[in-house]
Design a protein around this motif. Structure first.
Motif, PDB file in Angstrom:
ATOM      1  N   LYS A 217       0.784  -1.193   0.293  1.00  0.00           N
ATOM      2  CA  LYS A 217       0.132  -0.007   0.043  1.00  0.00           C
ATOM      3  C   LYS A 217       0.769   1.200   0.019  1.00  0.00           C
ATOM      4  O   LYS A 217       0.644   2.143  -0.845  1.00  0.00           O
ATOM      5  CB  LYS A 217      -0.933   0.044   1.351  1.00  0.00           C
ATOM      6  N   TYR A 218       1.845   1.351   1.033  1.00  0.00           N
ATOM      7  CA  TYR A 218       2.665   2.511   1.114  1.00  0.00           C
ATOM      8  C   TYR A 218       3.777   2.749  -0.156  1.00  0.00           C
ATOM      9  O   TYR A 218       3.736   3.893  -0.827  1.00  0.00           O
ATOM     10  CB  TYR A 218       3.495   2.665   2.137  1.00  0.00           C
ATOM     11  N   ALA A 222       3.215   5.903  -2.889  1.00  0.00           N
ATOM     12  CA  ALA A 222       4.479   6.685  -3.060  1.00  0.00           C
ATOM     13  C   ALA A 222       4.658   6.812  -4.877  1.00  0.00           C
ATOM     14  O   ALA A 222       4.953   7.913  -5.332  1.00  0.00           O
ATOM     15  CB  ALA A 222       5.641   6.129  -2.442  1.00  0.00           C
ATOM     16  N   LEU A 223       4.171   5.678  -5.224  1.00  0.00           N
ATOM     17  CA  LEU A 223       4.276   5.408  -6.842  1.00  0.00           C
ATOM     18  C   LEU A 223       3.277   6.177  -7.645  1.00  0.00           C
ATOM     19  O   LEU A 223       3.356   6.813  -8.598  1.00  0.00           O
ATOM     20  CB  LEU A 223       4.397   4.104  -7.393  1.00  0.00           C
ATOM     21  N   MET A 238      -4.582  -0.078  -8.540  1.00  0.00           N
ATOM     22  CA  MET A 238      -4.184  -1.078  -7.788  1.00  0.00           C
ATOM     23  C   MET A 238      -4.425  -0.994  -6.271  1.00  0.00           C
ATOM     24  O   MET A 238      -4.856  -1.981  -5.353  1.00  0.00           O
ATOM     25  CB  MET A 238      -2.328  -1.461  -7.820  1.00  0.00           C
ATOM     26  N   LEU A 239      -4.245   0.268  -5.868  1.00  0.00           N
ATOM     27  CA  LEU A 239      -4.581   0.459  -4.382  1.00  0.00           C
ATOM     28  C   LEU A 239      -6.334   0.217  -3.887  1.00  0.00           C
ATOM     29  O   LEU A 239      -6.475  -0.274  -2.928  1.00  0.00           O
ATOM     30  CB  LEU A 239      -4.244   1.994  -4.045  1.00  0.00           C
ATOM     31  N   THR A 240      -6.914   0.097  -5.054  1.00  0.00           N
ATOM     32  CA  THR A 240      -8.290  -0.233  -4.556  1.00  0.00           C
ATOM     33  C   THR A 240      -8.651  -1.627  -4.094  1.00  0.00           C
ATOM     34  O   THR A 240      -9.247  -1.849  -3.317  1.00  0.00           O
ATOM     35  CB  THR A 240      -9.484   0.388  -5.803  1.00  0.00           C
ATOM     36  N   GLU A 241      -7.664  -2.317  -4.961  1.00  0.00           N
ATOM     37  CA  GLU A 241      -7.723  -3.828  -4.756  1.00  0.00           C
ATOM     38  C   GLU A 241      -6.915  -4.158  -3.552  1.00  0.00           C
ATOM     39  O   GLU A 241      -7.181  -5.261  -2.733  1.00  0.00           O
ATOM     40  CB  GLU A 241      -7.226  -4.710  -5.623  1.00  0.00           C
ATOM     41  N   GLU A 242      -5.996  -3.564  -3.100  1.00  0.00           N
ATOM     42  CA  GLU A 242      -4.940  -3.869  -1.926  1.00  0.00           C
ATOM     43  C   GLU A 242      -5.601  -3.772  -0.685  1.00  0.00           C
ATOM     44  O   GLU A 242      -5.577  -4.562   0.269  1.00  0.00           O
ATOM     45  CB  GLU A 242      -3.985  -2.563  -1.939  1.00  0.00           C
ATOM     46  N   LEU A 358       8.613   7.334   4.711  1.00  0.00           N
ATOM     47  CA  LEU A 358       7.687   6.371   4.104  1.00  0.00           C
ATOM     48  C   LEU A 358       7.581   5.260   5.273  1.00  0.00           C
ATOM     49  O   LEU A 358       6.282   4.802   5.509  1.00  0.00           O
ATOM     50  CB  LEU A 358       7.811   5.701   2.797  1.00  0.00           C
ATOM     51  N   ARG A 359       8.504   4.762   5.805  1.00  0.00           N
ATOM     52  CA  ARG A 359       8.360   3.697   6.797  1.00  0.00           C
ATOM     53  C   ARG A 359       7.732   4.178   7.860  1.00  0.00           C
ATOM     54  O   ARG A 359       6.926   3.516   8.696  1.00  0.00           O
ATOM     55  CB  ARG A 359       9.764   3.213   7.184  1.00  0.00           C
ATOM     56  N   ALA A 360       7.935   5.517   8.478  1.00  0.00           N
ATOM     57  CA  ALA A 360       7.268   6.039   9.752  1.00  0.00           C
ATOM     58  C   ALA A 360       5.624   5.994   9.537  1.00  0.00           C
ATOM     59  O   ALA A 360       5.229   5.742  10.272  1.00  0.00           O
ATOM     60  CB  ALA A 360       7.899   7.274   9.808  1.00  0.00           C
ATOM     61  N   SER A 361       5.467   6.459   8.273  1.00  0.00           N
ATOM     62  CA  SER A 361       3.796   6.440   8.079  1.00  0.00           C
ATOM     63  C   SER A 361       3.366   5.003   8.069  1.00  0.00           C
ATOM     64  O   SER A 361       2.334   4.805   8.627  1.00  0.00           O
ATOM     65  CB  SER A 361       3.661   6.957   6.512  1.00  0.00           C
ATOM     66  N   TYR A 362       4.039   4.183   7.615  1.00  0.00           N
ATOM     67  CA  TYR A 362       3.800   2.663   7.454  1.00  0.00           C
ATOM     68  C   TYR A 362       3.731   2.313   9.018  1.00  0.00           C
ATOM     69  O   TYR A 362       2.385   1.503   9.319  1.00  0.00           O
ATOM     70  CB  TYR A 362       4.750   1.903   6.805  1.00  0.00           C
ATOM     71  N   ILE A 363       4.621   2.529   9.895  1.00  0.00           N
ATOM     72  CA  ILE A 363       4.519   1.881  11.162  1.00  0.00           C
ATOM     73  C   ILE A 363       3.043   2.669  11.954  1.00  0.00           C
ATOM     74  O   ILE A 363       2.446   1.882  12.581  1.00  0.00           O
ATOM     75  CB  ILE A 363       5.789   2.361  11.878  1.00  0.00           C
TER      76      ILE A 363
END
Ligand code: BYC
Length: 472
Positions: A217-218, A222-223, A238-242, A358-363
């Motif tokens: 997702k993240y 970003a892409l 793709m994000l709608t399926e994720e 990006l990792r910080a948002s993910y966490i």
């Protein structure tokens, strides 16, 4: 809305029929994909009817079409989200200039590399999950596994379309290579670490769809910011399926935890394992493992590649519009850097810290599910709390690779790590235990394996006991 053509061999909303060369190239790739699917896709269920959602158009309700389908007949198609009129580049050195419809020569290699890396994860995950159907906890879960699998197949198509349509001959070669690498293969492995990890049990599958799909997702967010508009449009769809994949993970772990916590409430002195349930320390070890290997997927904390991607507009941050400064030339990002055996706080130039941003948002996003799992445990009155380990724990990529840290982030010596390892990460005994309680598929409609609670509701208005997968 761009019109959809489903009558062609390859359903699409990209006017494929108007580009004969591209259409022919993709139609040549299609049988190779199908052959890969039959060889490396779900083992044992290729001729079953599965109640699947198929993308038939890219608008908000048209793509969620449900019906029984045999997986090899699934209509893998090419769908891009609608173009944003007059879209401009939203970040980096070229901010404000028109988004690119073609690949600029100077960014060709970097873009191809990003697309190939993204594309490689999709078939990799199908390969990893190949055997899981044989030990499914219910028909409901079996169907969800297959839904995830066919959509990962479609995400591969999404990347292959970009390679074929924008990268000429080397794009076509990369598309072939995507079908040749194999998860876990010593000679020709998948590109990123987590996609070579074996996935032999359903607890791993739920952790993977919660933690690793969320990396997806993240990365896709970003892409989706990319200056290369076709990549942006593809990833937006793709994000709608994720979202469904992460739902499968979140509710899967939640149902495991619910089952165990209810038992612990009713029979305080009985070890959950002695009656075939998954004890909470094992759940914690699986969180520790899958969370930490998913953190590795964001790349190094300090990365000149990431800085370059940002500067040139190839890859932004998730929800770039929520930031004030889209050029990021002045700011810094504080991180703990290992130096001479200690950790020191260092202000890293923002652009080189983009992987960490990006990792910080993910966490932060990962924590929400853990909070829900803890709520389930607390509601049963059980004094146990699941936690996300520190982002330094068990890392193989980046600043903390090769060092040891406790789940709370404290440095550990090699001897301390060796002593604690079996408490912190899944052991052979854990795997053997899970293998023993997941040794057969539960396929009677509505029935659940002993170790997992039933879901709150079924799929798309169908009851939980609906025959989601059937033999004709
Ligand atoms: N394993 O500069 P660095 C998904 C390599 S998941 C092995 O720190 P960079 C999905 C790196 O290639 C999302 N190697 O990294 C989920 C580089 O190699 P070189 C997939 C790794 O380039 C579930 C070196 O280490 N999408 O969709 O800034 C089911 C230094 O790297 C790893 C993407 O990944 C690793 N984990 O960032 C299905 C998006 N990490 O140059 C699907 C596209 C790094 O020394 N990819 N290396 O040979 C990217 O944006 C970037 O390639 C990465 C790496 C974020 C992955």
């Amino acid at each position: 809305m761009t019109s959809i053509v489903t009558s062609e061999k390859i359903p699409n909303n990209v006017s494929l029929a108007s580009d004969r060369r591209l259409q022919r190239a993709l139609e040549e790739w299609q049988p190779n994909f199908r052959q890969w699917w039959v060889e490396m896709g779900p083992d044992g269920f290729q001729q079953h009817d599965v109640w699947l959602r198929t993308a038939i158009s890219a608008d908000s309700d048209g793509w969620a079409h449900f019906d029984y389908v045999k997986m090899p007949d699934y209509r893998w198609g090419i769908f891009l989200a609608d173009p944003v009129p007059d879209r401009t580049i939203g970040f980096g050195d070229d901010m404000g200039k028109p988004a690119w419809q073609e690949v600029p020569g100077e960014h060709r290699n970097a873009l191809r590399r990003l697309i190939v890396t993204q594309g490689d994860t999709e078939p990799a995950s199908v390969e990893q999950q190949r055997q899981l159907g044989l030990t499914c906890p219910s028909l409901y879960d079996l169907r969800n596994l297959f839904q995830v699998n066919v959509e990962e197949g479609r995400h591969l198509w999404a990347m292959v379309y970009l390679l074929h349509s924008h990268f000429g001959r080397d794009g076509r070669e990369e598309a072939e290579a995507l079908l040749e690498r194999r998860s876990g293969n010593a000679d020709n492995p998948r590109i990123l670490g987590a996609f070579n990890a074996p996935m032999l049990d359903w607890l791993s599958f739920f952790m993977f769809t919660y933690f690793t799909d969320r990396d997806g997702k993240y990365q896709l967010l970003a892409l989706a910011e990319s200056a290369f508009d076709p990549l942006s449009r593809t990833t937006r769809f793709m994000l709608t399926e994720e979202a469904h994949h992460m739902f499968v993970g979140e509710t899967g772990v939640q149902r495991v935890v619910e089952r165990t916590a209810q038992h612990m409430r009713d029979q305080k002195d009985v070890d959950p394992r002695s009656i075939g349930l998954i004890d909470l320390p094992t759940v914690q070890r699986y969180i520790n493992y899958w969370f930490s290997i998913s953190l590795d997927l964001f790349g190094g904390e300090i990365s000149s590649n990431a800085a370059q991607y940002f500067a040139s507009g190839l890859k932004g941050r998730a929800h770039e519009d929520r930031y004030e400064d889209h050029v990021a030339l002045d700011g810094t990002f504080e991180m703990m850097v290992p130096k001479d055996g200690a950790l020191v706080s260092e202000a890293v130039p923002m652009r080189t810290a983009m992987n960490e941003v990006l990792r910080a948002s993910y966490i932060e996003d990962c924590q929400r599910g853990v909070d829900k799992w803890n709520k389930t445990i607390a509601e049963a009155g059980v004094p146990f709390e699941l936690t996300l380990p520190s982002s330094r724990f068990n890392r193989q990529v980046g600043l903390y690779a090769g060092l040891h840290f406790a789940p709370d982030g404290r440095p550990l010596s090699q001897a301390q790590w060796d002593e604690k390892r079996t408490e912190l990460l899944p052991t052979e005994a854990d795997r053997a235990y899970l293998g023993s309680i997941m040794s057969r598929a539960v396929t009677e409609p509505g029935k659940m394996a002993h170790w997992i609670a039933a879901p709150k509701k079924g799929i798309k208005g169908k009851p939980v006991e609906f025959e989601y997968v059937r033999h004709d």
